[in-house]
Motif scaffolding. Structure first.
Motif, PDB file in Angstrom:
ATOM      1  N   CYS A   1      -3.073 -11.350  -9.432  1.00 36.60           N
ATOM      2  CA  CYS A   1      -2.372 -12.146  -8.419  1.00 36.60           C
ATOM      3  C   CYS A   1      -3.387 -11.884  -7.074  1.00 36.60           C
ATOM      4  O   CYS A   1      -3.078 -12.694  -6.109  1.00 36.60           O
ATOM      5  CB  CYS A   1      -1.042 -12.249  -8.180  1.00 36.60           C
ATOM      6  SG  CYS A   1      -0.226 -10.735  -7.747  1.00 36.60           S
ATOM      7  N   GLU A   2      -3.877 -10.739  -7.086  1.00 35.04           N
ATOM      8  CA  GLU A   2      -4.419 -10.119  -5.811  1.00 35.04           C
ATOM      9  C   GLU A   2      -3.309  -9.861  -4.662  1.00 35.04           C
ATOM     10  O   GLU A   2      -3.793  -9.827  -3.457  1.00 35.04           O
ATOM     11  CB  GLU A   2      -5.599 -11.243  -5.551  1.00 35.04           C
ATOM     12  CG  GLU A   2      -6.763 -11.146  -6.404  1.00 35.04           C
ATOM     13  CD  GLU A   2      -7.912 -11.683  -5.904  1.00 35.04           C
ATOM     14  OE1 GLU A   2      -7.913 -12.586  -4.789  1.00 35.04           O
ATOM     15  OE2 GLU A   2      -8.911 -11.756  -6.565  1.00 35.04           O
ATOM     16  N   LYS A   3      -2.167  -9.638  -5.095  1.00 26.81           N
ATOM     17  CA  LYS A   3      -1.355  -9.286  -3.826  1.00 26.81           C
ATOM     18  C   LYS A   3      -1.183  -7.494  -3.746  1.00 26.81           C
ATOM     19  O   LYS A   3      -1.509  -7.066  -4.548  1.00 26.81           O
ATOM     20  CB  LYS A   3       0.101  -9.811  -4.161  1.00 26.81           C
ATOM     21  CG  LYS A   3       0.454 -11.332  -4.152  1.00 26.81           C
ATOM     22  CD  LYS A   3       1.610 -11.739  -4.387  1.00 26.81           C
ATOM     23  CE  LYS A   3       2.178 -13.172  -4.649  1.00 26.81           C
ATOM     24  NZ  LYS A   3       3.476 -13.619  -4.868  1.00 26.81           N
ATOM     25  N   TRP A   4      -0.928  -7.295  -2.319  1.00 23.19           N
ATOM     26  CA  TRP A   4      -1.124  -5.921  -2.170  1.00 23.19           C
ATOM     27  C   TRP A   4       0.430  -5.611  -1.917  1.00 23.19           C
ATOM     28  O   TRP A   4       1.418  -6.180  -1.611  1.00 23.19           O
ATOM     29  CB  TRP A   4      -1.430  -5.940  -0.506  1.00 23.19           C
ATOM     30  CG  TRP A   4      -2.888  -5.819  -0.798  1.00 23.19           C
ATOM     31  CD1 TRP A   4      -3.784  -6.719  -0.220  1.00 23.19           C
ATOM     32  CD2 TRP A   4      -3.850  -4.797  -1.136  1.00 23.19           C
ATOM     33  NE1 TRP A   4      -5.070  -6.685  -0.336  1.00 23.19           N
ATOM     34  CE2 TRP A   4      -5.292  -5.376  -0.888  1.00 23.19           C
ATOM     35  CE3 TRP A   4      -3.687  -3.467  -1.667  1.00 23.19           C
ATOM     36  CZ2 TRP A   4      -6.390  -4.570  -0.974  1.00 23.19           C
ATOM     37  CZ3 TRP A   4      -5.098  -2.850  -1.964  1.00 23.19           C
ATOM     38  CH2 TRP A   4      -6.012  -3.401  -1.657  1.00 23.19           C
ATOM     39  N   PHE A   5       0.719  -4.300  -2.487  1.00 22.16           N
ATOM     40  CA  PHE A   5       2.192  -3.731  -2.500  1.00 22.16           C
ATOM     41  C   PHE A   5       2.101  -2.385  -2.299  1.00 22.16           C
ATOM     42  O   PHE A   5       1.148  -1.621  -2.289  1.00 22.16           O
ATOM     43  CB  PHE A   5       2.660  -3.820  -4.029  1.00 22.16           C
ATOM     44  CG  PHE A   5       2.844  -5.156  -4.689  1.00 22.16           C
ATOM     45  CD1 PHE A   5       3.854  -5.876  -4.890  1.00 22.16           C
ATOM     46  CD2 PHE A   5       1.702  -5.768  -5.230  1.00 22.16           C
ATOM     47  CE1 PHE A   5       4.053  -6.829  -5.421  1.00 22.16           C
ATOM     48  CE2 PHE A   5       1.772  -7.008  -5.934  1.00 22.16           C
ATOM     49  CZ  PHE A   5       2.937  -7.521  -5.952  1.00 22.16           C
ATOM     50  N   HIS A   6       3.254  -2.138  -1.331  1.00 22.59           N
ATOM     51  CA  HIS A   6       3.419  -0.444  -1.228  1.00 22.59           C
ATOM     52  C   HIS A   6       3.626   0.190  -2.674  1.00 22.59           C
ATOM     53  O   HIS A   6       4.182  -0.509  -3.549  1.00 22.59           O
ATOM     54  CB  HIS A   6       4.869  -0.209  -0.430  1.00 22.59           C
ATOM     55  CG  HIS A   6       4.951  -0.786   1.080  1.00 22.59           C
ATOM     56  ND1 HIS A   6       5.678  -2.049   1.270  1.00 22.59           N
ATOM     57  CD2 HIS A   6       4.122  -0.143   2.180  1.00 22.59           C
ATOM     58  CE1 HIS A   6       5.523  -2.048   2.518  1.00 22.59           C
ATOM     59  NE2 HIS A   6       4.833  -1.177   3.025  1.00 22.59           N
ATOM     60  N   GLY A   7       3.118   1.536  -2.679  1.00 25.52           N
ATOM     61  CA  GLY A   7       3.038   1.881  -3.865  1.00 25.52           C
ATOM     62  C   GLY A   7       4.582   2.458  -4.093  1.00 25.52           C
ATOM     63  O   GLY A   7       4.978   2.460  -5.467  1.00 25.52           O
ATOM     64  N   LYS A   8       5.317   2.619  -2.985  1.00 28.71           N
ATOM     65  CA  LYS A   8       6.855   3.060  -3.442  1.00 28.71           C
ATOM     66  C   LYS A   8       7.515   1.866  -3.719  1.00 28.71           C
ATOM     67  O   LYS A   8       8.644   2.041  -4.508  1.00 28.71           O
ATOM     68  CB  LYS A   8       7.292   3.557  -2.132  1.00 28.71           C
ATOM     69  CG  LYS A   8       7.564   2.687  -1.027  1.00 28.71           C
ATOM     70  CD  LYS A   8       8.107   3.218   0.229  1.00 28.71           C
ATOM     71  CE  LYS A   8       7.898   2.040   1.540  1.00 28.71           C
ATOM     72  NZ  LYS A   8       8.551   2.778   2.635  1.00 28.71           N
ATOM     73  N   CYS A   9       7.049   0.572  -3.731  1.00 28.01           N
ATOM     74  CA  CYS A   9       7.804  -0.719  -4.006  1.00 28.01           C
ATOM     75  C   CYS A   9       7.490  -0.858  -5.483  1.00 28.01           C
ATOM     76  O   CYS A   9       8.615  -1.499  -6.031  1.00 28.01           O
ATOM     77  CB  CYS A   9       7.302  -1.801  -3.136  1.00 28.01           C
ATOM     78  SG  CYS A   9       8.066  -1.897  -1.178  1.00 28.01           S
TER      79      CYS A   9
END
Length: 250
Positions: free
Chosen positions: A216-224
């Protein structure tokens, strides 16, 4: 359904903190915890509601029995429409109703504790600076960010976290920007700052590790999404929880 000890925010800052906590919990339900949320919304059950709590947790449950309720109630019967429409459309619908509920709760506190015109305006401005749950769930927030920056600069920023010689497909998996190592200029930092986490909806921070979903090419915090930099190095194609859980629904 109180999500912890009773809590009555009395200042603009406290109400906003309450809003952010409830919002984060509901975003988790509709993104990183979407499979669990989907299963809990059984259409065979009675009217169900999605609740978000100040401690960033969520719950699917029956509405409050008190009349009138202690707080405004979320939309009833979100489970009934689950199997009658495409999952993404159903999640978007729940997201819209969740946004409306969050505003209702925030301004309920404002009315209860006597916020004046200036307080209400300040509260709304603080809330309005955050993307809505609907924008996070549908990816609209990310599209709005893309319109503000050129594709070339955005690609260049992604490449900062990769090693030399890597192709863009492998480079985009890592987004652990460190100002002292990469020497990002002010313009680049501003573009990074407009990037939003697909899980919690919060802005980019230079001292945090991020990862991009290849689907989906969304970015995420690694912790999330529970991904560390070390683990990310060994992932050839990263799928976020939402994309990993997608499958044909009966």
């Amino acid at each position: 359904m109180d999500g912890g000890a009773p809590y009555n925010p009395r200042t603009v800052e406290e109400v906003f903190r309450d809003f952010k906590g409830r919002r984060a919990g509901m975003i988790k339900a509709l993104t990183t915890d979407v499979e669990e949320f989907y299963q809990q919304c059984d259409p065979e059950k009675e009217n169900l509601c999605l609740y978000g709590f100040p401690n960033e947790t969520w719950e699917v449950n029956l509405p409050a029995e008190e009349v009138p309720p202690e707080l405004p109630e979320p939309a009833l019967g979100i489970n009934f429409a689950r199997d009658g429409m495409q999952e993404k459309d159903w999640l978007s619908l729940v997201a819209v109703h969740s946004d409306a509920w969050l505003l209702a709760v925030a301004f309920y506190f404002g009315a209860r504790f006597g916020f004046d015109k200036a307080d209400r305006k300040r509260l709304f401005t603080m809330i309005n600076d955050l993307p809505t749950i609907f924008e996070v769930v549908t990816g609209t927030a990310k599209k709005q960010v893309k319109e503000k920056s050129s594709v070339s600069n955005h690609t260049s920023n992604k490449s900062k976290s990769g090693s030399k010689g890597r192709g863009p497909d492998s480079v985009k998996n890592l987004k652990q920007a460190k100002d002292e190592d990469e020497g990002l200029d002010d313009e680049e930092e501003e573009e990074h700052g407009e990037t939003l986490c697909g899980a919690c909806g919060e802005n980019y921070a230079s001292d945090e590790f991020w990862i991009c979903c290849d689907i989906c090419e969304k970015w995420f915090h690694g912790k999330c999404v529970k991904i560390t930099p070390a683990r990310a190095e060994h992932i050839k194609q990263y799928k976020c929880p939402s994309c990993s859980n997608k499958r044909a629904r009966p």
